[in-house]
Design a protein around this motif. Sequence first.
Motif: not given
Length: 211
Positions: A41-52, A154-158, A174-185
């Motif tokens: 649910y959090e990881a897809t916050r920026d999933v791409r959408t288009e208007q319909v 790229v979004t990594a869900v861990v 560094a410098g790549t479009p990567v997001t990590v979503v996790t329940a805990s560090v």
Amino acid sequence: MRLHVVDHPLVAHKLTTLRDQRTDSATFRRLADELVTLLAYEATRDVRTEQVDINTPVAQTTGVKLSHPRPLVVPILRAGLGMLDGMVRLLPTAEVGFLGMIRNEETLQASTYATRMPEDLSGRQVYVLDPMLATGGTLVASIQELIKRGADDVTAVVLLAAPEGVELMERELAGTPVTVVTASVDERLDEQGYIVPGLGDAGDRMYGAAE
Ligand SMILES: O=P(O)(O)OC[C@H]1O[C@H](OP(=O)(O)OP(=O)(O)O)[C@H](O)[C@@H]1O
Ligand SMILES: O=c1cc[nH]c(=O)[nH]1
Ligand SMILES: [Mg+2]
């Protein structure tokens, strides 16, 4: 690289049971599945959408639908397979690719034993699934392969991350479009490269010891 730690009581509750060594495989798989859906649910916050434009029974209105090309979901075998259903439940139209990776237990080096995904990922949003970000070797190699194929987001869900793995990803990606979503560090890695306190070997807890 962006890091997002999901701070939610339901996530913390399910993670606690997942960590507990008394939790059996069937319950572990169910909890991993439920946790992924919450993280997704959090990881897809920026999933791409288009208007319909649509018509409700009452009026015309505008809404959104997922854009083309559709997102690609890549579970990292073995343990990432236990996260696939929970992810595609939220993204049923996603395409699914597979990466088989194994970490050598002595050297902690990751190697690839299977790859099944599109050669050309230009312009694609990709969600990588792996329960454990430990040294980071597995995820760094996986994400480098996705970026090489053209993935531009790229979004990594861990489920769990170690600070050492987060640092490696920050350095190597560094410098790549990567997001990590996790329940805990968690706190750290131990001498065998296990996350402390962690949950043990995720693949073994889901599917049993492989050898
Ligand atoms: O961050 P790293 O230090 O690279 O470690 C993390 C990797 O280790 C585990 O896989 P494993 O090699 O045990 O394979 P499995 O999923 O088949 O059990 C885990 O599922 C990750 O893929
Ligand atoms: O703690 C760890 C580290 C790597 N892989 C696992 O399954 N667990
Ligand atoms: Mg394993």
